[in-house]
Write a protein that holds these residues in place. Structure first.
Motif, mmCIF file in Angstrom:
data_model
loop_
_atom_site.group_PDB
_atom_site.id
_atom_site.type_symbol
_atom_site.label_atom_id
_atom_site.label_comp_id
_atom_site.label_asym_id
_atom_site.label_seq_id
_atom_site.Cartn_x
_atom_site.Cartn_y
_atom_site.Cartn_z
ATOM 1 N N ALA A 299 6.610 -8.474 -4.715
ATOM 2 C CA ALA A 299 5.668 -7.434 -4.309
ATOM 3 C C ALA A 299 5.227 -6.561 -5.484
ATOM 4 O O ALA A 299 5.968 -6.360 -6.442
ATOM 5 N N VAL A 300 3.995 -6.051 -5.347
ATOM 6 C CA VAL A 300 3.432 -5.125 -6.331
ATOM 7 C C VAL A 300 3.161 -3.803 -5.604
ATOM 8 O O VAL A 300 2.315 -3.762 -4.699
ATOM 9 N N GLY B 135 0.811 -1.212 0.000
ATOM 10 C CA GLY B 135 0.000 0.000 0.000
ATOM 11 C C GLY B 135 0.845 1.262 0.000
ATOM 12 O O GLY B 135 2.074 1.230 -0.056
ATOM 13 N N THR B 136 0.120 2.380 0.058
ATOM 14 C CA THR B 136 0.770 3.695 0.051
ATOM 15 C C THR B 136 0.306 4.480 1.279
ATOM 16 O O THR B 136 -0.843 4.349 1.691
ATOM 17 N N PHE C 293 3.735 2.334 5.080
ATOM 18 C CA PHE C 293 5.195 2.397 5.142
ATOM 19 C C PHE C 293 5.742 1.644 6.361
ATOM 20 O O PHE C 293 6.806 1.042 6.297
ATOM 21 N N TYR C 294 4.976 1.639 7.462
ATOM 22 C CA TYR C 294 5.404 0.796 8.604
ATOM 23 C C TYR C 294 5.412 -0.671 8.194
ATOM 24 O O TYR C 294 6.315 -1.429 8.551
ATOM 25 N N ALA C 295 4.377 -1.074 7.440
ATOM 26 C CA ALA C 295 4.299 -2.475 7.004
ATOM 27 C C ALA C 295 5.456 -2.796 6.055
ATOM 28 O O ALA C 295 6.080 -3.859 6.168
ATOM 29 N N ILE C 296 5.746 -1.876 5.149
ATOM 30 C CA ILE C 296 6.820 -2.129 4.168
ATOM 31 C C ILE C 296 8.161 -2.300 4.899
ATOM 32 O O ILE C 296 8.960 -3.172 4.558
ATOM 33 N N ARG C 297 8.355 -1.490 5.909
ATOM 34 C CA ARG C 297 9.594 -1.610 6.699
ATOM 35 C C ARG C 297 9.684 -2.994 7.356
ATOM 36 O O ARG C 297 10.734 -3.631 7.354
ATOM 37 N N LEU D 23 10.470 3.133 -2.321
ATOM 38 C CA LEU D 23 10.779 2.668 -0.972
ATOM 39 C C LEU D 23 11.110 1.176 -0.976
ATOM 40 O O LEU D 23 12.100 0.739 -0.373
ATOM 41 N N ALA D 24 10.294 0.399 -1.682
ATOM 42 C CA ALA D 24 10.510 -1.054 -1.731
ATOM 43 C C ALA D 24 11.867 -1.361 -2.374
ATOM 44 O O ALA D 24 12.600 -2.239 -1.901
#
Ligand SMILES: O=C[C@H](O)[C@H](O)[C@H](O)COP(=O)(O)O
Length: 223
Positions: free
Chosen positions: A51-52, A27-28, A33-37, A61-62
């Motif tokens: 990932a998409v 997501g955005t 961003f917490y999840a992506i980290r 970021l990814a």
């Protein structure tokens, strides 16, 4: 506990659902961003996913965090997506698009088997509509769309960044539209979809599997 901590707690809970070989929608926004980290940490510890991303910002970021990506046009479905929301109800109706990423987010959600929304406790509402509905429109149709929104009893404004219109990843405009509290989101969603030039809007219905809301130092699940 502040709202940022609640987002982080929800994100940490959501990433527990990831498994090897999954295709994962990213997501955005600040909650995502917490999840992506967290996902980056799992990947560096050996989790095998592709990932998409739902926006250019998330893609950057990814990439910076070495999360492997896959082109959305090479896949037919996504196993799980973790994304945020601006408002949600207990029956899983959302407003999204505060960051302008609603169109790609909706496409990714449409392909996703398990759409997980993470949120802090300020996002839960009885009825959506306090947060203005973000509507993506091609620039050519902006004024037309504003007038059509007026006919639907909405007050729309083109989102600005300083003196210039905010541009989405598709180089479109965003209209933030105030419809007051929305008693029939499905009907409004349908009417907005019928306006020529509008390519997407932030009312998400029937796309969410589960909301994980951070509350204090724990989580509350809506599914
Ligand atoms: O366009 C942005 C997205 O729909 C976000 O998921 C939404 O605005 C929530 O963002 P945040 O997690 O920063 O509150």
């Amino acid at each position: 506990m502040n709202l940022e901590q609640e987002k982080e707690i929800a994100a940490k809970e959501a990433v527990k659902l990831l498994r090897d070989n999954m295709i994962v929608g990213l997501g955005t926004g600040s909650s995502s961003f917490y999840a992506i980290r967290e996902i980056a940490k799992l990947v560096s510890n050996g989790l095998k996913i592709k990932a998409v991303p739902t926006s250019n910002k998330t893609k950057e970021l990814a990439e910076a965090l070495n999360i492997p990506l896959i082109d959305i046009n090479l896949i037919n479905s996504i196993d799980i997506t973790i994304d945020g929301a601006d408002e949600f109800t207990s029956d899983l109706i959302l407003i999204k698009g505060g960051g302008g990423a609603l169109l790609r987010e909706k496409i990714v959600a449409s392909l996703t088997k398990q759409e997980i929304i993470i949120a802090d406790s300020s996002k839960e509402v009885k009825q959506i509509g306090k947060f203005k509905v973000p509507i993506e429109v091609i620039p050519f149709a902006s004024n037309y769309a504003l007038n059509q929104i007026k006919i639907l009893n909405g007050i729309g404004k083109i989102r600005m960044t300083g003196d210039t219109p905010f541009k989405t990843d598709q180089a479109n405009n965003i209209i933030d539209a105030d419809f007051g509290l929305i008693s029939d989101p499905a009907s409004l969603s349908k009417k907005l979809n019928e306006i020529n030039g509008i390519v997407g809007h932030g009312i998400f219905i029937g796309l969410t599997s589960k909301v994980i809301m951070g509350k204090g130092d724990s989580t509350v699940i809506f599914d």
